[in-house]
Motif scaffolding. Sequence first.
Motif, PDB file in Angstrom:
ATOM      1  N   ASP A  99       2.038 -10.219 -48.644  1.00 38.37           N
ATOM      2  CA  ASP A  99       1.668 -10.301 -50.048  1.00 38.37           C
ATOM      3  C   ASP A  99       1.954  -8.949 -50.689  1.00 38.37           C
ATOM      4  OD1 ASP A  99       0.437 -12.096 -52.032  1.00 38.37           O
ATOM      5  OD2 ASP A  99      -1.124 -10.557 -52.142  1.00 38.37           O
ATOM      6  N   TYR A 112       6.457 -10.384 -51.935  1.00 34.83           N
ATOM      7  CA  TYR A 112       5.917 -11.700 -51.592  1.00 34.83           C
ATOM      8  C   TYR A 112       4.722 -12.024 -52.476  1.00 34.83           C
ATOM      9  CZ  TYR A 112       8.409 -11.489 -47.099  1.00 34.83           C
ATOM     10  OH  TYR A 112       9.359 -11.412 -46.116  1.00 34.83           O
ATOM     11  N   GLU A 113       4.523 -13.301 -52.727  1.00 31.10           N
ATOM     12  CA  GLU A 113       3.295 -13.803 -53.330  1.00 31.10           C
ATOM     13  C   GLU A 113       2.730 -14.832 -52.368  1.00 31.10           C
ATOM     14  OE1 GLU A 113       4.053 -15.216 -57.295  1.00 31.10           O
ATOM     15  OE2 GLU A 113       4.567 -13.209 -58.016  1.00 31.10           O
ATOM     16  N   HIS A 114       1.666 -14.441 -51.687  1.00 32.18           N
ATOM     17  CA  HIS A 114       0.989 -15.281 -50.692  1.00 32.18           C
ATOM     18  C   HIS A 114       1.978 -15.939 -49.717  1.00 32.18           C
ATOM     19  CE1 HIS A 114      -2.859 -16.811 -49.386  1.00 32.18           C
ATOM     20  NE2 HIS A 114      -2.259 -17.937 -49.096  1.00 32.18           N
TER      21      HIS A 114
END
Length: 123
Positions: A99, A112-114
């Motif tokens: 993340d 990154y997003e989750h």
Amino acid sequence: MTRAALLALACTWAGCKLQPAVPDRPATVPAEAVWRGGAEGGAWIHCEPALRCTVWQEDGSVAQRGRFVRGGGGTGAALPEGWSGDAILLEGGGQLLPDGWHEFPPDLRVRYEHGEPVEKKAR
């Protein structure tokens, strides 16, 4: 027949798995990092309490560094079991998902997003 050959033969009959030896810890890998791997190789993994983790390759070079978030369910403590190339797999199921910005030396950064990559930058 040698002792090692007898042990291998006994394990074959009994169905046991021989665990590969932990490689020598490179000087660049801190004592707190744990080895997770098998016959095909593995990685050294260390996470700070705030889930800022670093993954080192067997030779001690950094493979990935950044902040992670817990995802994918699972139970129990967040003890590393392996590394998928971007996520850290946990004992008991679940994983630590990347993340934010992550470094993949020598020349790649990925945001990154989750767990989902949303932006890449080469240096």
